[in-house]
Structures are given as structure tokens and as C-alpha cells.
Write a protein that holds these residues in place. Structure first.
Motif, PDB file in Angstrom:
ATOM      1  N   VAL A 209       0.870  -1.348   0.076  1.00 40.58           N
ATOM      2  CA  VAL A 209       0.007  -0.010   0.163  1.00 40.58           C
ATOM      3  C   VAL A 209       1.070   1.244  -0.096  1.00 40.58           C
ATOM      4  CG1 VAL A 209      -1.598   1.294   1.217  1.00 40.58           C
ATOM      5  CG2 VAL A 209      -1.943  -1.242   1.244  1.00 40.58           C
ATOM      6  N   ARG A 210       1.866   1.053   0.873  1.00 39.71           N
ATOM      7  CA  ARG A 210       2.744   2.653   0.938  1.00 39.71           C
ATOM      8  C   ARG A 210       3.400   2.466  -0.228  1.00 39.71           C
ATOM      9  NH1 ARG A 210       3.718   6.873   4.321  1.00 39.71           N
ATOM     10  NH2 ARG A 210       4.800   7.919   2.726  1.00 39.71           N
ATOM     11  N   MET A 211       3.795   1.309  -1.041  1.00 38.14           N
ATOM     12  CA  MET A 211       4.375   1.698  -2.190  1.00 38.14           C
ATOM     13  C   MET A 211       3.653   2.460  -3.405  1.00 38.14           C
ATOM     14  SD  MET A 211       7.518   0.494  -2.328  1.00 38.14           S
ATOM     15  CE  MET A 211       7.976  -0.270  -4.110  1.00 38.14           C
ATOM     16  N   ARG A 212       2.360   2.300  -3.297  1.00 36.73           N
ATOM     17  CA  ARG A 212       1.473   2.999  -4.137  1.00 36.73           C
ATOM     18  C   ARG A 212       1.671   4.583  -3.692  1.00 36.73           C
ATOM     19  NH1 ARG A 212      -4.419   0.770  -4.226  1.00 36.73           N
ATOM     20  NH2 ARG A 212      -4.328   1.467  -6.651  1.00 36.73           N
ATOM     21  N   ALA A 213       1.589   4.862  -2.562  1.00 33.74           N
ATOM     22  CA  ALA A 213       1.787   6.301  -2.105  1.00 33.74           C
ATOM     23  C   ALA A 213       3.084   6.773  -2.249  1.00 33.74           C
ATOM     24  CB  ALA A 213       1.352   6.003  -0.518  1.00 33.74           C
ATOM     25  N   VAL A 214       4.203   6.131  -2.466  1.00 32.94           N
ATOM     26  CA  VAL A 214       5.401   6.958  -3.059  1.00 32.94           C
ATOM     27  C   VAL A 214       5.387   6.754  -4.447  1.00 32.94           C
ATOM     28  CG1 VAL A 214       6.601   6.378  -0.916  1.00 32.94           C
ATOM     29  CG2 VAL A 214       7.021   4.860  -2.590  1.00 32.94           C
ATOM     30  N   GLY A 215       4.294   6.466  -5.110  1.00 35.16           N
ATOM     31  CA  GLY A 215       4.343   6.567  -6.780  1.00 35.16           C
ATOM     32  C   GLY A 215       5.062   5.496  -7.388  1.00 35.16           C
ATOM     33  N   ALA A 216       5.279   4.527  -6.738  1.00 29.58           N
ATOM     34  CA  ALA A 216       6.100   3.019  -7.203  1.00 29.58           C
ATOM     35  C   ALA A 216       5.362   2.272  -8.417  1.00 29.58           C
ATOM     36  CB  ALA A 216       6.315   2.266  -6.031  1.00 29.58           C
TER      37      ALA A 216
ATOM     38  N   GLU B  75      -1.008   6.057  -7.671  1.00 29.53           N
ATOM     39  CA  GLU B  75       0.367   6.265  -8.220  1.00 29.53           C
ATOM     40  C   GLU B  75       0.611   7.423  -9.082  1.00 29.53           C
ATOM     41  OE1 GLU B  75      -1.400   3.656  -8.483  1.00 29.53           O
ATOM     42  OE2 GLU B  75      -0.223   1.720  -8.019  1.00 29.53           O
ATOM     43  N   VAL B  78       0.634  10.613  -7.542  1.00 35.49           N
ATOM     44  CA  VAL B  78       1.845  10.762  -6.533  1.00 35.49           C
ATOM     45  C   VAL B  78       3.125  11.439  -7.839  1.00 35.49           C
ATOM     46  CG1 VAL B  78       3.727   9.758  -5.378  1.00 35.49           C
ATOM     47  CG2 VAL B  78       1.353   9.142  -4.815  1.00 35.49           C
ATOM     48  N   ARG B  79       2.943  10.654  -8.608  1.00 35.94           N
ATOM     49  CA  ARG B  79       4.045  11.166  -9.726  1.00 35.94           C
ATOM     50  C   ARG B  79       3.921  12.569 -10.213  1.00 35.94           C
ATOM     51  NH1 ARG B  79       4.470   5.549 -10.860  1.00 35.94           N
ATOM     52  NH2 ARG B  79       2.548   5.774 -12.609  1.00 35.94           N
ATOM     53  N   SER B  90       2.344   3.688   7.966  1.00 33.71           N
ATOM     54  CA  SER B  90       2.261   2.759   7.036  1.00 33.71           C
ATOM     55  C   SER B  90       3.703   2.802   6.500  1.00 33.71           C
ATOM     56  CB  SER B  90       1.246   3.216   5.966  1.00 33.71           C
ATOM     57  OG  SER B  90       1.336   2.195   5.062  1.00 33.71           O
ATOM     58  N   GLU B 107      12.072   5.715  -7.084  1.00 31.66           N
ATOM     59  CA  GLU B 107      11.075   5.541  -7.786  1.00 31.66           C
ATOM     60  C   GLU B 107      10.633   6.643  -8.384  1.00 31.66           C
ATOM     61  OE1 GLU B 107       9.269   3.061  -8.431  1.00 31.66           O
ATOM     62  OE2 GLU B 107       9.801   1.511  -7.095  1.00 31.66           O
ATOM     63  N   THR B 165       9.252  11.963  -2.533  1.00 35.47           N
ATOM     64  CA  THR B 165       8.513  12.121  -3.859  1.00 35.47           C
ATOM     65  C   THR B 165       8.584  13.549  -4.455  1.00 35.47           C
ATOM     66  OG1 THR B 165       6.382  12.484  -2.908  1.00 35.47           O
ATOM     67  CG2 THR B 165       6.963   9.908  -3.141  1.00 35.47           C
TER      68      THR B 165
END
Lengths: 343, 251
Positions: A209-216, B75, B78-79, B90, B107, B165
Motif C-alpha cells: 500500500v505504501r509503495m502506491r503512496a510513493v508512486g512506485a 500512483e 503521486v508522480r 504505514s 522511484e 517524492t
């Protein structure tokens, strides 16, 4: 590696130290040459170990690093094994190109599967991979004209390695060959897990979930690692075909998927060496115990598995690492690792 | 007037018969420090989930710097610079802060696709990550596994990950939740001192912090925006006093 003293080192220095080859690793790899001298009668077993270790390494990439649970990884192992066998049967028994073609074929299959795999997690993933494994097994069973069905593939003949080294009965060539392929692919995996990509994989395992929130780009990462893992599993399967000159349905069955999972959990997932250590323990134990009682050799393996999971949740290597990372050990060895030293 | 950093128009969301967001109209000008307040269940976190794409709205639009982003996934948002932190930590428990923040930087730079070069080859990314950790007072613990960090440090790491980010708009969901008061002040000081290029919206229950650190305040009640204004306007507003400030507890 966690150490309060470490905070005093710069980040570059710290990361380099993390990725450096340790003396114990070099000793470990050299010790894998010992069977040639110490137990020359067991080289056939030794090459089985190397092949299984490679298979376990491929599973470690997806399970230990990216957190993809698979109960059907034998699908790729078997696909590679059959590709190499069918190639050889139809007149191309050159081992190195056979290996590459089999790896490519399994990788392609893995890539196609990855579109489904990357969308699921946990229980759904176990069921999908399990189902996929059964599917491929039955496919190989029913396509008798191609695979030989339940009788196995007949007429596999692997040419001498590099045109010089024949695959002998004692497994000398087989072990050299398997060990070198294992080592080369291990180097590839080691490089991979120390890369930015490898770091992202661990991020997915730790918190999707956190990966999505860092835009991964998690989905692309998962697809990529699944493809790479499938290719390596396929190469392991091809190695088995080439070193034994037979392929049977056993390369695809559920037991093989389950065994490799057990091997990885025993040794320690997410540590690169876990699969290798696990393969050595598992196959040597099977060899020894089945000598004592050929019917019930899973019994001691079962006991070992329960004990390891109860007392060493991160596997045998995880347990060892815990000792090495303990305060007492750190103090004891502080003088040997200069980057951790206090100024 | 310049384009707002983030704006929503007519945003609606229902969970069955429960209205959690009703006709939300917000315009966040660039560089402003916004506080989003309201009693429990007012729909504050839901609004953040809607804005970041973790929930799909039933109706309405969201624009980031004038660009329509309503249809984009989390995603992609965020980008484009719309980033959040979580009310409940989290994080990546078995990565250390240096690894975690480096991951986020890689990333963003799209170097996380590379698997044939070691992370040490990306010294600029590693240094940037270390720099972020330093500004948030995490350099001293950046080689310890995240799960071993003190709670307050984990809250700071939440923000560090978001900063990695390079956000244009940063949405902080109770950044100081569970942190002792003196540490909370430091945390909020760090947030308000961020570059003026970053627009910040934070949810917070402690009115002292809200009035000290926010330049504007939005009050939500029952899925609706009750009022929006400067701290002085808000504290003088009788409706706010009635539904929120006047009530016995401050959440």
C-alpha cells in the motif's frame, strides 16, 4: 545489519559495506568444491543439490524478496526441463544453447503469467499458482506425442559440454556444469537484489500500500521479477534434463513445488543463500534417511520443518544472522569491521 | 489570480446511505499551510482518500495545478506531485530509513527499473535521501530497522517518505497522532518550514497546533465544508464555536 555505531558512517560508506563480499561467502563457495575431493562418489547427488539450489534461488527472488507466494513454481522448472529435452530429442543436444533457449522459453511463459500474478496477493496467489501448476502437469500428460506422457521423454541425448567434456556416469561434468551455472546466476541475483530495483522489491514485500503512496511502479516491478524468476527456474529444469538425459512428469508435479518451498523456508527466505543451504540439508537428509527407511523419509524432514519454523522463523540462515547481529557478537567482532568502529 | 495548487469541485461520496463527502469545494493556493479540522467522523480522512485517489468519488472533479486528475490512479497522482501520509504509520518495517527514503527517491527518478547496477552507483539519490533524513532529525537512526524506531521517529519517517517524492501538494493525516506534545511542536515546525513551493494540508485535532501553524483553516462537519478562513475568522465564527470549538472535547 543494524548497529547504532553504524550511524556514524556516511550513507555511501554504509551501503558499500552492506554490499561487500564477506569472507564467509568466499569460504562457502570454495567449500562447494569439496565434493570433488572428499566425496567423489556423491557427485551425482551434488549436482542434484546445485540444480535444486538454483531452483530455490529463483523462488527466493519472488517469495523472499518480492513477497509473491507460489505453490506452482515447478511449472517453470518443468517447462524448462521439457524444452531442453524436446530440443535434444529433435537433434539439438548442445547444452549451453539448450540452456539459454529453455531459460528464454520459461521466461516467456513467466512473462505471460505475470499479467495475472501481479494483480493478486496472498491466498488468491497460492490458489492461482497451484492451479497453474496442475494445468501444466496435465497438459504435459495429455500431449503424449510431444512429451512422452507418463512414460517420460525418451531419446534425450546431451552433447559433450563445449564439445569436450562428456557427461559421465559419476557426475564429474554434471557437477562442474551445474555449479558454474549456479554461481553465475547467483552473481546475477546478487547484483539484482543490491540494485534500486531490488530495493523496490523489498518495499513491495514490506508494504504494498505504501509503495502506491510513493508512486512506485509496483506492478511493472512484479512482472519483471516474475519473468526473471521463471527464466532461472527454467534453466534449473534444463540443467536437470541435460545432466540426467531424461525428463519425466515428475519435473512438473506438485511435490516439486512444495519441496522447493520447504527448502527455501528451511534455509531462510530473502537471503540468497537460504535456498542453497536448504537444498543441501534437504537433499542430503533425503539421501541419508531414505537409505535407512525408503518409505518414511519425509518424517524427519517434517520434524525438521516444524522445529525450524517454531524456533527459527527466518530459517536456519535467519537464526544464524540473529546470532551474528546480537550485541555480544557485535562487541566481540567490533575490531574486525573497521567501518563500524567508533572514532 | 493564479491557478490553485489543488482544487475540488462538487466532490461527492456515499457509503450506502451514509454521506461521507457532500459537494466538497476546495481551492488550495500554492504555498499555503492549511489545517483541516472537524469532529470525528466529519469525513476528513475520506476527503484525503478521495483527493489522492485511494477512493473513487461518486461525482465531482479534482484538479492538480489546473490539470484534471479525477480519473488517475493513486500512483499517477503521486508522480504528478500529490502526496499523502497516513494517520496510522504505514512504513516498511524491515527496511531502515535510509533504504526506505532512497527507495522513494529512486522511484521518483525512475531508476528503480534498473537491476544491473548496484544502489551505490546512484550516489546522488542516496545523498538526497540522507539529506531529507537529516532535515527531519533522522540521520542518527537511519541504519536501524524501521520497526525498531521510536514512535515519534516513525511519524517523521512518514513525512520523509512523502518528501522524497518531491510533492507539490502534501496531505498530512494527523501527522502528530500519538506523539508527545513537545515532539509534536518540533514536527509541526519542520512541516511549516518546508519550502514555499509545497502546499500543505494537515488534519489535526489539537487546536493549539492548528492555530499556531496553519495559515488557513477548513472546518468539516458531517461530510460537508462548514466554513473556510483564516485562524482569526474561524475562531470568531459562531457556527464553528457551536459545532466544534464550543464542545467539551477537542478530539
Amino acid at each position: 545489519m543494524t548497529s547504532t555505531d553504524g550511524a556514524l558512517a556516511g550513507p555511501q560508506q554504509y551501503l558499500r559495506a552492506q554490499q561487500r563480499w564477506r569472507a564467509i561467502e568466499i569460504v562457502f563457495w570454495l567449500s562447494l568444491l569439496l565434493p570433488f575431493v572428499v566425496t567423489p562418489n556423491y557427485l551425482v547427488l551434488a549436482s542434484q543439490v546445485a540444480i535444486t539450489a538454483l531452483f530455490a534461488l529463483s523462488l527466493d527472488l519472488i517469495l523472499g524478496y518480492a513477497g509473491i507466494v507460489s505453490l506452482g513454481h515447478a511449472a517453470f522448472f518443468g517447462f524448462g526441463a521439457y524444452t531442453a529435452g524436446i530440443l535434444s530429442k529433435h537433434g539439438w543436444g548442445e547444452p549451453l544453447t539448450g540452456l539459454l533457449i529453455s531459460g528464454f522459453a520459461a521466461g516467456l511463459l513467466g512473462y505471460l503469467m505475470s499479467f495475472i500474478i501481479a494483480r493478486f496477493r496472498h491466498l488468491a496467489l497460492i490458489m492461482i499458482t497451484l492451479g497453474f501448476g496442475f494445468l501444466l502437469l496435465e497438459l504435459a500428460n495429455s500431449l503424449g506425442w510431444l512429451t512422452g506422457g507418463a512414460d517420460g521423454l525418451q531419446g534425450v541425448k546431451t552433447w559433450p559440454l563445449l564439445g569436450m567434456f562428456k557427461f559421465d556416469l559419476w557426475g564429474v561434468t554434471s557437477y562442474w556444469y551445474s555449479l558454474i551455472v549456479l554461481f553465475i546466476l547467483f552473481l546475477v541475483c546478487r547484483r539484482l537484489i543490491n540494485s534500486p530495483f531490488g530495493l523496490s522489491l523489498r518495499g513491495i514485500r514490506e508494504n504494498a500500500v505504501r509503495m502506491r503512496a510513493v508512486g512506485a511502479e509496483s506492478r511493472a516491478h512484479l512482472q519483471k521479477i516474475y519473468t526473471i524468476s521463471a527464466a532461472i527456474a527454467g534453466i534449473a529444469g534444463a540443467l536437470l534434463t541435460q545432466t540426467t538425459d531424461t525428463v519425466s512428469l515428475g519435473v512438473l508435479n506438485f511435490e516439486r513445488s512444495a519441496d522447493v518451498l520447504v527448502i527455501l523456508i528451511l534455509g531462510g527466505a530473502g537471503r540468497l543463500y537460504g535456498g542453497i543451504i536448504g537444498a543441501i540439508i534437504f537433499l542430503v537428509a533425503r539421501d541419508q534417511f531414505s537409505g535407512i527407511n525408503p518409505q518414511y523419509w519425509y518424517f524427519p524432514i517434517g520434524v525438521l520443518l516444524v522445529v525450524v519454523v517454531l524456533f527459527l522463523p527466518n530459517g536456519i540462515l535467519g537464526g544464524l544472522a540473529q546470532i551474528v547481529e546480537s550485541e555480544r557478537w557485535q562487541r566481540w567482532t567490533a575490531n574486525l569491521t573497521p567501518w563500524r568502529k567508533k572514532p | 489570480m493564479s491557478t490553485p495548487a489543488l482544487s475540488t469541485r462538487g466532490l461527492n461520496k456515499n457509503f450506502g446511505s451514509l454521506v461521507v463527502a457532500s459537494d466538497i469545494e476546495i481551492e488550495l493556493p500554492q504555498g499555503v499551510r492549511y489545517a483541516l479540522i472537524g469532529p470525528n467522523g466529519a469525513g476528513k480522512t475520506t476527503l484525503i482518500n478521495l483527493m489522492t485517489g485511494m477512493l473513487k468519488p461518486d461525482g465531482g472533479q479534482i484538479q492538480l495545478g489546473g490539470e484534471e486528475i479525477t480519473a488517475l490512479g493513486p500512483e499517477a497522482r503521486v508522480r504528478r506531485g500529490l502526496v499523502r501520509t497516513f494517520q496510522i504509520n504505514s512504513l516498511f518495517p524491515h527496511l531502515n530509513p535510509l533504504e526506505a527514503v532512497t527507495l522513494a527517491v529512486c522511484e521518483r527518478q525512475e531508476v528503480s527499473r534498473t537491476w544491473w547496477k548496484p544502489i551505490t552507483a546512484y550516489s546522488a539519490e542516496v545523498d538526497e535521501a540522507y539529506g531529507i533524513l537529516k532535515t527531519l532529525m533522522l540521520a542518527q537512526v537511519c541504519y536501524r530497522q524501521t520497526r525498531e524506531l521510536a514512535y515519534g521517529q516513525q511519524r517523521l519517517l512518514e513525512i520523509a517518505l512523502a518528501l522524497a517524492t518531491r510533492p507539490k501538494v502534501l496531505l498530512l493525516d494527523e501527522p502528530a497522532a500519538g506523539v508527545p506534545r513537545d515532539e509534536s511542536a518540533e514536527l509541526f515546525a519542520a512541516v511549516t518550514n518546508l519550502s514555499q513551493d509545497i502546499t500543505v494540508l494537515f488534519i489535526e485535532h489539537d487546536m493549539d497546533f492548528v492555530f499556531r501553524f496553519a495559515s488557513r483553516i477548513i472546518v468539516m462537519v458531517g461530510g460537508r465544508i462548514l466554513v473556510e478562513g483564516t485562524p482569526d475568522e474561524i475562531s470568531a465564527d459562531p457556527r464553528v464555536r457551536e459545532v466544534y470549538l464550543g464542545s467539551a472535547h477537542h478530539g
